[in-house]
Design an enzyme around this catalytic site. Sequence first.
Site, short mmCIF file in Angstrom:
data_model
loop_
_atom_site.label_atom_id
_atom_site.label_comp_id
_atom_site.label_asym_id
_atom_site.label_seq_id
_atom_site.Cartn_x
_atom_site.Cartn_y
_atom_site.Cartn_z
CG LEU A 38 -23.45 -16.35 11.68
CD1 LEU A 38 -25.00 -16.82 12.60
CD2 LEU A 38 -22.64 -17.70 11.80
CG ASP A 39 -20.27 -17.71 5.31
OD1 ASP A 39 -19.68 -16.75 4.98
OD2 ASP A 39 -19.88 -18.92 5.39
#
Length: 302
Positions: free
Chosen positions: A45-46
Amino acid sequence: MKHKKGEDINGWLIVDKPRDMGSTQVVNLTRRLFNAKKNGHAGTLDPFATGILPIAFGEATKLLPYVTDGHKEYEFVIQWGKATNTDDSEGEIISESEKIPSRQEILDVIPAFIGQVKQIPPAYSAIKINGQRAYQLARKGEDVVIPERVIEIYDLELLEELPNHQARFRVECSKGTYVRTLGHDLAVKLGTCGYLQELRRTKCGQFGLESKILLENIKNIVHSDALKEILLPLETSLRDIAEIAVSEADADKLKKGQGVSPRAYEVKHLIGLEAAAFCNGCLTAIVRIEEKRISPLRVFNL
């Protein structure tokens, strides 16, 4: 003799990742909190994104591909009328448009984004180009050329229109989908520009919000035994796979990497498929069932 640090801990921890924290940071923090020898995450996940980040401990790391390769679900908010160099709220604004799409215009273009869709991942991504991360090259001001890829969108819906020229969506998609790119492409299709103001993953493989735990709550658990109790069993990541119960003798063979005969088991309907083999209720191996042999693909030392 030097001993490895940490304990042998096995299972899944489904973290609700907070904003502004990288996936690797979550892995390192939870490894320390659990005093674990080994862990890893499924589906990066960013940092600006939140939501479901499955963390595998010990033997569960052998099952990471089953989660990473599964369907993902996200909710995301697009800011219309502005574009950034990262396609999210972390980047610099590089263009603007006065065009703000109407609800009907949005509904009209959604069908074009369902099914197999071509995407060019963003320059600010972790994809490697000649051994370097794309975002590292982009930050240096270098031209980043990433090949087009085909991903699959299973479902896409407009959830609500929001104030300040924003709209909230939900998407169910395949591995490899960049939701930032989806937001960018939606805006372009609508004759404007846009970037993701928010991104939240609500499902990753078999794990959804019902299984999540906040990092702050984990930090507040001080006893190691209580920490272990919040871990989910390995097999919770395998809900879509057939199960077979094998004998202790066959379980021992499978653990040694040896195949076993399928004659003693009702597995004719599973020929050519993978299955989870259990012995006395404990996950022994992921196996491939063939007409004359049950072969181990991954074995577990539990």
